[in-house]
Design a protein around this motif. Structure first.
Motif, PDB file in Angstrom:
ATOM      1  N   VAL A  68     -23.453   9.261 -10.009  1.00  0.00           N
ATOM      2  CA  VAL A  68     -24.094  10.183  -9.153  1.00  0.00           C
ATOM      3  C   VAL A  68     -23.689   9.829  -7.390  1.00  0.00           C
ATOM      4  O   VAL A  68     -23.901  10.583  -6.631  1.00  0.00           O
ATOM      5  N   PRO A  69     -23.966   8.362  -7.244  1.00  0.00           N
ATOM      6  CA  PRO A  69     -24.298   7.958  -5.806  1.00  0.00           C
ATOM      7  C   PRO A  69     -22.981   8.177  -4.906  1.00  0.00           C
ATOM      8  O   PRO A  69     -23.210   8.750  -3.560  1.00  0.00           O
TER       9      PRO A  69
ATOM     10  N   LEU B 253     -24.025  11.609  -3.728  1.00  0.00           N
ATOM     11  CA  LEU B 253     -25.221  11.366  -2.817  1.00  0.00           C
ATOM     12  C   LEU B 253     -24.979  10.849  -1.337  1.00  0.00           C
ATOM     13  O   LEU B 253     -25.374  11.244  -0.399  1.00  0.00           O
TER      14      LEU B 253
ATOM     15  N   VAL C  46     -23.461  13.507   0.650  1.00  0.00           N
ATOM     16  CA  VAL C  46     -24.029  14.157   1.222  1.00  0.00           C
ATOM     17  C   VAL C  46     -24.975  13.636   2.461  1.00  0.00           C
ATOM     18  O   VAL C  46     -25.202  14.194   3.525  1.00  0.00           O
ATOM     19  N   ALA C  47     -25.401  12.419   2.367  1.00  0.00           N
ATOM     20  CA  ALA C  47     -26.187  11.703   3.351  1.00  0.00           C
ATOM     21  C   ALA C  47     -25.459  11.323   4.471  1.00  0.00           C
ATOM     22  O   ALA C  47     -25.956  11.618   5.752  1.00  0.00           O
TER      23      ALA C  47
ATOM     24  N   ARG D  99     -31.618   2.834   1.658  1.00  0.00           N
ATOM     25  CA  ARG D  99     -31.247   2.702   0.159  1.00  0.00           C
ATOM     26  C   ARG D  99     -32.041   1.445  -0.105  1.00  0.00           C
ATOM     27  O   ARG D  99     -32.575   1.354  -0.960  1.00  0.00           O
TER      28      ARG D  99
ATOM     29  N   SER E  13     -15.394  12.025  -2.339  1.00  0.00           N
ATOM     30  CA  SER E  13     -16.129  11.304  -3.188  1.00  0.00           C
ATOM     31  C   SER E  13     -15.192  11.054  -4.492  1.00  0.00           C
ATOM     32  O   SER E  13     -15.503  10.257  -5.219  1.00  0.00           O
TER      33      SER E  13
ATOM     34  N   PRO F 263     -31.747  18.286   1.763  1.00  0.00           N
ATOM     35  CA  PRO F 263     -30.839  17.554   0.642  1.00  0.00           C
ATOM     36  C   PRO F 263     -30.370  16.116   1.059  1.00  0.00           C
ATOM     37  O   PRO F 263     -29.941  15.157   0.212  1.00  0.00           O
ATOM     38  N   ALA F 264     -30.195  15.928   2.290  1.00  0.00           N
ATOM     39  CA  ALA F 264     -29.794  14.469   2.780  1.00  0.00           C
ATOM     40  C   ALA F 264     -30.921  13.665   2.587  1.00  0.00           C
ATOM     41  O   ALA F 264     -30.595  12.356   2.201  1.00  0.00           O
TER      42      ALA F 264
ATOM     43  N   SER G  13     -31.338  12.860  -1.014  1.00  0.00           N
ATOM     44  CA  SER G  13     -30.118  12.097  -1.287  1.00  0.00           C
ATOM     45  C   SER G  13     -30.450  10.553  -1.228  1.00  0.00           C
ATOM     46  O   SER G  13     -30.251   9.887  -2.150  1.00  0.00           O
TER      47      SER G  13
ATOM     48  N   LEU H 251     -31.334   7.776  -4.237  1.00  0.00           N
ATOM     49  CA  LEU H 251     -30.307   6.808  -4.114  1.00  0.00           C
ATOM     50  C   LEU H 251     -30.814   5.369  -4.113  1.00  0.00           C
ATOM     51  O   LEU H 251     -30.601   4.365  -4.766  1.00  0.00           O
TER      52      LEU H 251
ATOM     53  N   CYS I 275     -30.512   5.097  -8.317  1.00  0.00           N
ATOM     54  CA  CYS I 275     -29.183   4.685  -8.194  1.00  0.00           C
ATOM     55  C   CYS I 275     -29.433   3.125  -7.759  1.00  0.00           C
ATOM     56  O   CYS I 275     -28.329   2.332  -7.579  1.00  0.00           O
TER      57      CYS I 275
END
Length: 296
Positions: A18-19, A22, A25-26, A39, A91, A207-208, A211, A215, A219
Protein backbone atom coordinates in the motif's frame (compact mmCIF):
# COMPACT_ATOMS: atom_id res chain seq x y z
CA UNK A 1 7.73 -21.90 5.61
CA UNK A 2 5.64 -22.66 8.67
CA UNK A 3 2.00 -21.62 8.89
CA UNK A 4 2.97 -18.70 11.12
CA UNK A 5 5.61 -17.69 8.57
CA UNK A 6 3.07 -17.69 5.75
CA UNK A 7 0.59 -15.64 7.78
CA UNK A 8 3.25 -13.01 8.51
CA UNK A 9 4.47 -13.12 4.91
CA UNK A 10 0.98 -12.53 3.49
CA UNK A 11 0.24 -9.78 6.01
CA UNK A 12 3.45 -7.93 5.15
CA UNK A 13 2.86 -8.41 1.43
CA UNK A 14 -0.46 -6.60 1.75
CA UNK A 15 0.58 -3.93 4.25
CA UNK A 16 3.73 -2.94 2.36
CA UNK A 17 1.96 -3.10 -0.98
CA UNK A 18 0.00 0.00 0.00
CA UNK A 19 2.70 2.63 0.82
CA UNK A 20 3.67 3.27 -2.82
CA UNK A 21 0.18 4.58 -3.53
CA UNK A 22 -0.10 6.42 -0.21
CA UNK A 23 3.24 8.16 -0.68
CA UNK A 24 2.26 9.14 -4.22
CA UNK A 25 -0.93 10.74 -2.92
CA UNK A 26 0.86 12.51 -0.04
CA UNK A 27 3.79 13.98 -2.00
CA UNK A 28 1.41 15.65 -4.44
CA UNK A 29 0.43 18.07 -1.65
CA UNK A 30 3.26 17.93 0.90
CA UNK A 31 7.04 17.84 0.59
CA UNK A 32 8.88 14.52 0.95
CA UNK A 33 10.55 15.57 4.21
CA UNK A 34 7.13 16.31 5.74
CA UNK A 35 5.86 12.90 4.63
CA UNK A 36 8.77 11.14 6.33
CA UNK A 37 8.55 13.26 9.49
CA UNK A 38 4.81 12.81 9.95
CA UNK A 39 5.05 9.10 9.20
CA UNK A 40 7.73 8.69 11.88
CA UNK A 41 5.95 10.82 14.48
CA UNK A 42 2.67 8.94 14.04
CA UNK A 43 4.42 5.56 14.13
CA UNK A 44 6.47 6.51 17.20
CA UNK A 45 3.35 7.79 18.96
CA UNK A 46 1.83 4.32 18.58
CA UNK A 47 4.87 2.23 19.59
CA UNK A 48 6.86 4.34 22.07
CA UNK A 49 4.33 4.23 24.96
CA UNK A 50 4.32 0.43 24.75
CA UNK A 51 8.14 0.27 24.77
CA UNK A 52 8.38 2.67 27.71
CA UNK A 53 5.78 0.72 29.68
CA UNK A 54 7.80 -2.47 29.19
CA UNK A 55 11.09 -0.82 30.17
CA UNK A 56 12.73 -1.83 26.89
CA UNK A 57 14.41 1.45 25.93
CA UNK A 58 17.55 1.19 28.04
CA UNK A 59 18.30 -2.47 27.16
CA UNK A 60 17.82 -1.66 23.48
CA UNK A 61 20.20 1.32 23.63
CA UNK A 62 23.00 -0.98 24.78
CA UNK A 63 23.07 -2.09 21.14
CA UNK A 64 23.22 1.50 19.89
CA UNK A 65 25.72 0.91 17.07
CA UNK A 66 23.74 -1.71 15.12
CA UNK A 67 20.54 0.09 16.08
CA UNK A 68 21.86 3.29 14.50
CA UNK A 69 23.00 1.42 11.39
CA UNK A 70 19.59 -0.24 11.06
CA UNK A 71 17.84 3.12 11.46
CA UNK A 72 19.88 4.78 8.71
CA UNK A 73 19.57 1.88 6.26
CA UNK A 74 15.91 1.02 6.87
CA UNK A 75 14.31 4.41 7.60
CA UNK A 76 16.30 7.64 7.72
CA UNK A 77 17.77 7.26 4.23
CA UNK A 78 15.27 5.12 2.30
CA UNK A 79 12.03 6.82 3.33
CA UNK A 80 13.14 10.29 2.25
CA UNK A 81 14.69 8.95 -0.96
CA UNK A 82 11.53 6.98 -1.74
CA UNK A 83 9.32 10.02 -1.21
CA UNK A 84 11.64 12.14 -3.34
CA UNK A 85 11.66 9.54 -6.12
CA UNK A 86 7.87 9.30 -6.23
CA UNK A 87 7.57 13.00 -6.94
CA UNK A 88 8.77 12.03 -10.44
CA UNK A 89 8.42 8.27 -10.80
CA UNK A 90 5.15 6.38 -10.87
CA UNK A 91 4.31 4.12 -7.95
CA UNK A 92 4.35 1.10 -10.28
CA UNK A 93 7.89 1.77 -11.55
CA UNK A 94 9.06 2.43 -8.00
CA UNK A 95 7.61 -0.89 -6.90
CA UNK A 96 9.28 -2.67 -9.79
CA UNK A 97 12.69 -1.23 -8.85
CA UNK A 98 12.23 -2.10 -5.16
CA UNK A 99 11.43 -5.68 -6.19
CA UNK A 100 15.18 -6.17 -6.68
CA UNK A 101 15.75 -6.06 -2.90
CA UNK A 102 15.98 -9.88 -2.45
CA UNK A 103 18.92 -10.00 -4.85
CA UNK A 104 20.79 -7.33 -2.88
CA UNK A 105 20.02 -9.22 0.33
CA UNK A 106 21.34 -12.44 -1.20
CA UNK A 107 24.59 -10.79 -2.28
CA UNK A 108 25.00 -9.08 1.10
CA UNK A 109 24.42 -12.36 2.92
CA UNK A 110 27.05 -14.08 0.81
CA UNK A 111 29.56 -11.29 1.50
CA UNK A 112 29.11 -11.57 5.27
CA UNK A 113 29.19 -15.35 5.21
CA UNK A 114 25.53 -16.08 5.76
CA UNK A 115 24.52 -19.65 6.54
CA UNK A 116 21.53 -19.60 4.19
CA UNK A 117 22.40 -21.27 0.87
CA UNK A 118 21.07 -19.85 -2.37
CA UNK A 119 20.05 -22.97 -4.26
CA UNK A 120 19.26 -23.08 -7.96
CA UNK A 121 15.57 -23.46 -7.11
CA UNK A 122 15.54 -20.31 -4.97
CA UNK A 123 17.46 -18.32 -7.60
CA UNK A 124 15.01 -19.51 -10.25
CA UNK A 125 12.15 -18.39 -8.01
CA UNK A 126 13.66 -14.91 -7.67
CA UNK A 127 14.13 -14.69 -11.43
CA UNK A 128 10.55 -15.83 -12.03
CA UNK A 129 9.31 -13.21 -9.57
CA UNK A 130 11.11 -10.43 -11.44
CA UNK A 131 9.69 -11.60 -14.77
CA UNK A 132 6.24 -11.59 -13.20
CA UNK A 133 6.66 -8.06 -11.85
CA UNK A 134 7.77 -6.82 -15.27
CA UNK A 135 4.75 -8.45 -16.91
CA UNK A 136 2.47 -7.20 -14.15
CA UNK A 137 3.47 -3.56 -14.23
CA UNK A 138 4.85 -3.14 -17.72
CA UNK A 139 7.81 -0.96 -18.56
CA UNK A 140 6.47 2.30 -17.19
CA UNK A 141 9.44 4.43 -18.20
CA UNK A 142 7.89 7.52 -19.75
CA UNK A 143 9.76 10.65 -18.72
CA UNK A 144 12.14 8.64 -16.56
CA UNK A 145 14.79 10.72 -14.75
CA UNK A 146 18.17 9.44 -13.63
CA UNK A 147 18.34 10.95 -10.13
CA UNK A 148 15.02 9.50 -8.89
CA UNK A 149 16.05 6.07 -10.21
CA UNK A 150 19.39 6.34 -8.40
CA UNK A 151 17.49 7.33 -5.26
CA UNK A 152 15.46 4.11 -5.48
CA UNK A 153 18.67 2.14 -6.07
CA UNK A 154 19.99 3.54 -2.79
CA UNK A 155 16.71 2.53 -1.15
CA UNK A 156 17.15 -1.01 -2.46
CA UNK A 157 20.65 -1.21 -0.97
CA UNK A 158 19.35 -0.03 2.40
CA UNK A 159 16.36 -2.38 2.40
CA UNK A 160 18.57 -5.28 1.35
CA UNK A 161 21.13 -4.87 4.13
CA UNK A 162 19.15 -3.56 7.13
CA UNK A 163 17.37 -6.89 7.86
CA UNK A 164 20.75 -8.64 8.01
CA UNK A 165 21.79 -6.25 10.78
CA UNK A 166 18.51 -6.85 12.59
CA UNK A 167 18.90 -10.61 12.32
CA UNK A 168 22.55 -10.74 13.39
CA UNK A 169 23.15 -7.85 15.81
CA UNK A 170 19.66 -7.08 17.14
CA UNK A 171 18.27 -10.57 17.58
CA UNK A 172 18.07 -10.12 21.37
CA UNK A 173 16.25 -6.77 21.15
CA UNK A 174 12.44 -6.78 20.86
CA UNK A 175 11.36 -5.66 17.39
CA UNK A 176 8.91 -3.13 18.81
CA UNK A 177 11.74 -1.45 20.75
CA UNK A 178 14.01 -1.29 17.71
CA UNK A 179 11.19 0.14 15.63
CA UNK A 180 10.14 2.77 18.18
CA UNK A 181 13.67 4.03 18.79
CA UNK A 182 14.47 4.08 15.07
CA UNK A 183 11.32 6.10 14.38
CA UNK A 184 12.17 8.62 17.08
CA UNK A 185 15.74 9.01 15.80
CA UNK A 186 14.54 9.52 12.23
CA UNK A 187 11.94 12.06 13.33
CA UNK A 188 14.60 14.00 15.26
CA UNK A 189 16.90 14.05 12.23
CA UNK A 190 14.22 15.50 9.96
CA UNK A 191 12.50 17.78 12.48
CA UNK A 192 14.61 20.90 11.64
CA UNK A 193 13.69 20.53 7.96
CA UNK A 194 10.08 19.37 8.34
CA UNK A 195 8.72 21.53 11.18
CA UNK A 196 8.97 24.81 9.20
CA UNK A 197 6.96 23.14 6.41
CA UNK A 198 4.19 21.69 8.58
CA UNK A 199 1.94 24.51 7.41
CA UNK A 200 1.49 22.47 4.24
CA UNK A 201 -0.74 20.13 6.24
CA UNK A 202 -3.26 22.93 6.77
CA UNK A 203 -4.02 23.12 3.06
CA UNK A 204 -3.73 19.38 2.37
CA UNK A 205 -6.80 17.45 1.29
CA UNK A 206 -8.49 14.72 3.29
CA UNK A 207 -7.01 11.95 1.06
CA UNK A 208 -3.49 13.33 1.56
CA UNK A 209 -3.91 13.59 5.34
CA UNK A 210 -5.52 10.17 5.49
CA UNK A 211 -2.60 8.75 3.52
CA UNK A 212 -0.17 10.12 6.11
CA UNK A 213 -2.13 8.64 9.01
CA UNK A 214 -2.36 5.20 7.39
CA UNK A 215 1.34 5.38 6.52
CA UNK A 216 2.19 6.04 10.16
CA UNK A 217 -0.17 3.65 11.93
CA UNK A 218 -0.50 0.67 9.58
CA UNK A 219 2.41 0.83 7.13
CA UNK A 220 4.94 1.88 9.78
CA UNK A 221 4.05 1.00 13.38
CA UNK A 222 2.17 -2.24 12.72
CA UNK A 223 4.27 -3.20 9.72
CA UNK A 224 7.62 -2.89 11.50
CA UNK A 225 6.48 -5.10 14.38
CA UNK A 226 5.27 -7.75 11.94
CA UNK A 227 8.42 -7.42 9.81
CA UNK A 228 10.71 -8.16 12.76
CA UNK A 229 8.55 -11.18 13.59
CA UNK A 230 8.82 -12.34 9.97
CA UNK A 231 12.61 -11.93 9.93
CA UNK A 232 12.95 -14.02 13.07
CA UNK A 233 10.55 -16.63 11.75
CA UNK A 234 11.95 -17.19 8.25
CA UNK A 235 15.25 -15.27 8.07
CA UNK A 236 16.12 -11.97 6.37
CA UNK A 237 16.44 -13.29 2.81
CA UNK A 238 13.07 -15.02 2.71
CA UNK A 239 11.43 -12.10 4.53
CA UNK A 240 12.48 -9.73 1.76
CA UNK A 241 10.73 -11.81 -0.90
CA UNK A 242 7.64 -9.77 0.08
CA UNK A 243 9.02 -7.08 -2.24
CA UNK A 244 7.97 -9.30 -5.16
CA UNK A 245 4.37 -9.37 -3.93
CA UNK A 246 4.06 -5.74 -2.81
CA UNK A 247 3.71 -4.27 -6.35
CA UNK A 248 1.22 -7.00 -7.23
CA UNK A 249 -0.89 -5.96 -4.25
CA UNK A 250 -0.75 -2.34 -5.40
CA UNK A 251 -1.99 -3.29 -8.86
CA UNK A 252 -4.75 -5.52 -7.47
CA UNK A 253 -5.89 -2.69 -5.20
CA UNK A 254 -6.24 -0.50 -8.26
CA UNK A 255 -8.37 -3.12 -10.01
CA UNK A 256 -10.59 -3.87 -7.03
CA UNK A 257 -10.93 -0.41 -5.49
CA UNK A 258 -10.37 2.01 -8.36
CA UNK A 259 -12.01 0.05 -11.19
CA UNK A 260 -8.77 -0.06 -13.15
CA UNK A 261 -8.78 -2.60 -16.03
CA UNK A 262 -7.76 -6.22 -15.51
CA UNK A 263 -4.97 -6.34 -18.06
CA UNK A 264 -3.20 -9.20 -19.80
CA UNK A 265 -0.09 -8.22 -17.82
CA UNK A 266 -1.99 -8.78 -14.59
CA UNK A 267 -3.36 -12.12 -15.75
CA UNK A 268 0.13 -13.33 -16.72
CA UNK A 269 2.28 -11.58 -14.14
CA UNK A 270 0.44 -12.34 -10.92
CA UNK A 271 0.68 -16.16 -11.20
CA UNK A 272 4.39 -15.81 -12.07
CA UNK A 273 4.97 -13.65 -9.00
CA UNK A 274 3.19 -16.11 -6.71
CA UNK A 275 5.03 -19.09 -8.20
CA UNK A 276 8.34 -17.25 -7.89
CA UNK A 277 7.67 -16.47 -4.24
CA UNK A 278 6.84 -20.09 -3.49
CA UNK A 279 10.17 -21.19 -4.98
CA UNK A 280 12.24 -18.34 -3.51
CA UNK A 281 10.98 -18.99 0.02
CA UNK A 282 11.42 -22.75 -0.18
CA UNK A 283 13.48 -24.19 2.65
CA UNK A 284 16.83 -25.70 1.73
CA UNK A 285 17.24 -29.44 2.04
CA UNK A 286 19.60 -30.48 4.84
CA UNK A 287 23.15 -30.57 3.63
CA UNK A 288 24.50 -34.08 3.25
CA UNK A 289 27.67 -34.98 5.03
CA UNK A 290 30.73 -34.57 2.85
CA UNK A 291 32.78 -37.71 2.11
CA UNK A 292 36.40 -37.06 2.89
CA UNK A 293 38.85 -37.89 0.14
CA UNK A 294 41.66 -40.28 1.03
CA UNK A 295 44.03 -38.17 -1.04
CA UNK A 296 45.92 -35.75 1.27
Amino acid sequence: MSRRGWVLFLAMSVIWGVPYLLIKVAVEETSPVVVVFVRCVVGAAVLLPLVLARGQVRPALRHWRPLLAFTVLEMTGPWLLLSYAEVTLSSSLTGLLVASVPFVAAVAARLVGGEERLTAVRLAGMGLGVVGIVALLGLDVEGIALLPVLAVVAVVVGYGTAPLIANRALADVPGVAVSAIALVLTAVVYAPFAVPRLGQLGSASVPALGSLVVLGVVCTALALVLFFALIREVGPQRALVITFVNPAVAVLAGVLLLDEPFTLGLAVGLPLVLAGCALATRRNAPATAAVESPVP
